[in-house]
Each structure stands twice: as C-alpha cells, then as structure tokens.
Write an enzyme that holds these catalytic residues in place. Structure first.
Site, short mmCIF file in Angstrom:
data_model
loop_
_atom_site.label_atom_id
_atom_site.label_comp_id
_atom_site.label_asym_id
_atom_site.label_seq_id
_atom_site.Cartn_x
_atom_site.Cartn_y
_atom_site.Cartn_z
N ASP A 63 12.91 7.61 9.39
CA ASP A 63 11.88 7.91 10.22
C ASP A 63 11.74 6.78 11.35
O ASP A 63 10.87 7.02 12.18
CB ASP A 63 10.52 8.05 9.56
CG ASP A 63 9.59 8.42 10.38
OD1 ASP A 63 9.32 9.50 11.15
OD2 ASP A 63 8.13 7.69 10.39
N ARG A 108 0.79 -1.14 0.01
CA ARG A 108 -0.08 -0.12 -0.03
C ARG A 108 0.94 1.19 0.03
O ARG A 108 0.54 2.08 -0.73
CB ARG A 108 -0.80 -0.01 1.03
CG ARG A 108 -1.87 -1.11 1.17
CD ARG A 108 -2.83 -1.19 2.41
NE ARG A 108 -3.40 -2.24 2.61
CZ ARG A 108 -2.74 -3.44 3.32
NH1 ARG A 108 -1.62 -3.64 3.73
NH2 ARG A 108 -3.53 -4.45 3.59
N HIS A 126 9.64 8.68 13.90
CA HIS A 126 8.55 7.65 13.74
C HIS A 126 7.35 8.68 13.47
O HIS A 126 6.32 8.05 14.22
CB HIS A 126 8.48 6.40 14.70
CG HIS A 126 7.65 5.19 14.09
ND1 HIS A 126 8.28 4.13 14.33
CD2 HIS A 126 6.53 5.04 13.19
CE1 HIS A 126 7.54 3.36 13.61
NE2 HIS A 126 6.52 3.77 13.09
N ALA A 146 5.92 9.34 10.31
CA ALA A 146 5.30 9.21 8.94
C ALA A 146 4.04 9.16 8.80
O ALA A 146 3.39 9.46 8.09
CB ALA A 146 6.08 8.21 8.09
N GLU A 201 14.85 2.49 18.37
CA GLU A 201 14.10 3.64 18.83
C GLU A 201 13.23 3.44 19.84
O GLU A 201 12.76 4.48 20.41
CB GLU A 201 13.11 3.99 17.52
CG GLU A 201 11.93 2.80 17.30
CD GLU A 201 11.16 3.38 16.07
OE1 GLU A 201 11.78 3.47 14.86
OE2 GLU A 201 9.95 3.21 16.47
N ARG A 230 10.79 0.02 8.97
CA ARG A 230 11.09 -0.19 10.31
C ARG A 230 12.77 -0.18 10.51
O ARG A 230 13.37 -0.68 9.41
CB ARG A 230 10.95 -1.86 10.47
CG ARG A 230 9.29 -1.86 10.73
CD ARG A 230 9.01 -1.38 12.10
NE ARG A 230 7.53 -1.47 12.52
CZ ARG A 230 6.54 -0.66 12.06
NH1 ARG A 230 6.88 0.35 11.46
NH2 ARG A 230 5.28 -0.83 12.58
#
Ligand code: NAI
Length: 361
Positions: free
Chosen positions: A287, A183, A324, A326, A292, A263
């Site tokens: 991102d 997607r 993170h 996005a 993280e 990721r």
C-alpha cells in the site's frame, strides 16, 4: 457531548470554549492545508464547525517550491505523508510566523524534527486513528492475493468461470510474521489469531497483552525463517530503511507472502522484484512505495509513467498495489480531522496536547 449537527464526538465544554474563542478573537486562527483532497476538505470543514478556524486548502504538496506562498501569520500548516518538511521549508515557515506543523497522519519521517525544534515549531500528529482501518486493509490485501480474488473479479466479468490459475491456500494453520506490534500491528495480530494462524512477532518491545493473546515474540531472523506471511507494521526510521533487502529476503521461506502497509522504504523494491522473479516471494501486497510521492494520490491514468520500477511491479500477476489507502475509511477520516483540530486548538490557546499527540525528538 456536543450537540452541534454533524459533530457529535467532542465534549460540549470544549466545543463551547472553541466557539467563545472564535467570537472573541479578532482574527481566527489560520490553518493552511497542503496535499488537500476533496475528502479532506469535506471532513475538516465538517469538524471545524466546532472550532471556527480559518481553513485554507492547497492541493499541491508542501516543499521548497511553494513554501514562500504561505501567508505571514499562518498559525499552522496541516500536512500529509508526502509533504516535505525539510530544514529549508521549516526555516521559511518559522520566518512566516508558523507555530505548528500538524501531521494529519501517524508517521513523521517526512519532517526534519531537529529543524522544527531549532525554530520552535511544534509538530503534532494523529498517532491513533482507527488502527483497525490499516490492519483490516493489510488483511484485505492478504486475502486478495492468497485467494486471487483480483483475478477472479476480472475473469468473471469476461464470462470466464474457469477455476484454472485461481488455486489459493488456507490462512488457517499458517505462520504469520508481524514486524512491529504497536497499535496497527496489534490489531493485525488479533485478526490473524482469529483466522487460526500461528503469529510470530518481532518488535523492539514485547507487548504482554499480545503474549497473553497467543503471539510469540522472537528474533527478526527467526520471524523471517518461519513465516509463510510477513506483514510490516513498524515505522520507517533511519535504522530500518530497507529492512527487507536481498539478505533478509534470502532468509525467508521459499514462496512466502509479503505485505507492506507501513512505509515504502522499509523494503528495497529492486531486491523484492528479484525475489518475485525467483519465486522466493509468491505474493506481494504493498500500500506504500518508496517513490510514491510522484505517483500516489494522483490520477495519472492519462499519463506516461516514467517510473520503470512501479511499472515492473504492476506487471506481476501476484503483486497487488494500492495507493496508500489503508487508512482511508470514514471512521479514520473523522478521527483524523477531530484529533488534528483539537491539537491545533489547544496549541493556539497555549495549552499542550497529550504527549502522544506531540512528536518529540
Ligand atoms: P506505533 O507507534 O503504535 O507502533 C509501531 C511499533 O513498531 C512499536 O511497537 C515499535 O516499538 C515498533 N518498532 C519500531 N521500530 C521497529 C523496528 N525497527 N523493528 C520492529 N519494530 C519496530 O505505530 P502504528 O500506529 O502501529 O503505525 C505503524 C506504521 O504504520 C506507522 O509508522 C506508519 O508508517 C504506518 N501507517 C500506514 C498507514 C497507511 O495508510 N498505509 C496509515 C497509518 C500508519
């Protein structure tokens, strides 16, 4: 559609059904949230007006340190990307009577699926909440890096209007490599085609719609060799950890740009730092970051960060790190809350949500 104020995107019959269920049920379905931020709370509370669940929010992430605090009878835990659903955690959730792990995100690499299956806990997720949100952020990172707007922003605020050091390059005519054309990857490909780029892709499955749109599928190595810009849009699986490593970086063009909104562990950060030092990578936009969970979604501005790897990355002028974010658009948050609550609603009534919303092993 539902006429409830603040909630217009849900069919009226379902909304009415939910309210009836709430009125008739002695104790409302309890959903316990982990890693809850003010924007999650605002969005879920707004959408819960149609469901009437008992929502409780914890700021801490879910892991062995806190799982014992889950109340007996909690129907669902609602978690995000950095919550740790280990076998130990899932066993305790099951003992507490939890029936559902509701991921308010697409990825599910943080859930021990075998354990969930063993303990009879259904794992649901939000596979598609505005893929355009993530794709557009990848493009935002790319444009920032290639046109150096992050530097220009600071420079102009200091009344420095010199252009030295701000030389960029056109995206038009460049070759963009896309790894994973699901997607998000598809939305990214469409934008890049619109920019006039040649788009090469590698995926385990070829998407005919993308082929018709002009995307050329080829091998992973060929994408590496040809791409001026490489953007990662595949999930993290046990097979593709460190997909971008010293070997794959060695196959990339000198001066390539790498964007990762997928990721963190898809790239070997130390190898990438090496490639930035040699100039193999001219730009890096991430991102996501493999360590993280210790950093992202927190304000650490007053803290000493012990992670030397992220500090090294932040020291490069040609590296852009976002925490993170996005997915983080109004449109996506609304869709996440609606899809998550609708899945929990169905599961609480003994119904099965659509296949795509359930994570199967
Ligand atoms: P998707 O499931 O629609 O598409 C993933 C695609 O990757 C599929 O076409 C699949 O065949 C392909 N794929 C799987 N393994 C591959 C491999 N080893 N090499 C090449 N292709 C492979 O997933 P979607 O919605 O496009 O999301 C992609 C990833 O983006 C998610 O798994 C998640 O990790 C990340 N994501 C990041 C967000 C952020 O805020 N930074 C938000 C949402 C998702």
């Amino acid at each position: 559609m539902c006429q409830t104020p603040n909630h217009c995107a849900y069919p009226a019959h379902i909304a009415a059904f939910s309210l009836t269920f709430t009125r008739m049920s002695a104790s409302p379905v309890k959903v316990l949230f982990f890693s809850a931020k003010p924007y999650d709370i605002a969005s879920f509370n707004q959408h819960n007006a149609s469901y009437g669940f008992e929502l409780e929010y914890l700021e801490t992430h879910l892991g062995p340190h806190i799982v014992n605090a889950v109340d007996q009878g909690t129907f669902a835990v609602c978690v995000f990307v950095n919550d740790k659903l280990t076998t130990e955690v899932i066993a305790i959730l099951a003992a507490k009577g939890a029936k559902v792990i509701a991921l308010r995100c697409a990825g599910f690499n943080n859930v021990q699926l075998e354990a969930a299956k063993k303990y009879g806990i259904t794992v649901c997720r939000v596979p598609a909440y505005s893929p355009e949100a993530v794709a557009e952020h990848a493009v935002a990172m790319l444009l920032t890096l290639v046109r150096k707007t992050h530097k220009a922003y600071n420079r102009v605020r200091e009344q420095n209007f010199s252009l030295n050091g701000l030389l960029g390059f056109n995206l038009h005519g460049k070759t963009v490599g896309v790894i994973g054309t699901g997607r998000i990857g598809k939305a990214f490909c469409k934008i890049m085609l619109g920019f006039g780029c040649k788009v090469l892709a590698f995926d385990l499955f070829k998407d005919e719609e993308m082929v018709a749109a002009g995307v050329q599928y080829t091998t992973f190595d060929d994408v590496l060799r040809q791409a001026d810009i490489l953007s990662l849009h595949c999930p993290l699986t046990p097979d593709n950890r460190y997909l971008i490593n010293q070997d794959s970086l060695g196959k990339m063009k000198q001066g390539a740009t790498l964007i990762n909104t997928s990721r963190g562990a898809l790239i070997d950060t130390h190898a990438v730092i090496g490639a930035l030092k040699t100039g193999r990578l001219a730009n890096l936009g991430i991102d996501v970051y493999e360590q993280e969970e210790r950093l992202f979604f927190k304000d650490l501005s007053g803290s000493i960060i012990e992670d030397d790897t992220i500090q090294r990355l932040l020291s490069f002028p040609n590296v852009l790190v976002t925490g993170h974010q996005a997915f983080f658009t109004e449109d996506a948050l609304s869709q996440i809350a609606e899809t998550t609550l609708a899945s929990i609603h169905k599961l609480s009534k003994g119904l099965t949500p659509d296949d795509a919303l359930i994570v199967q092993i």
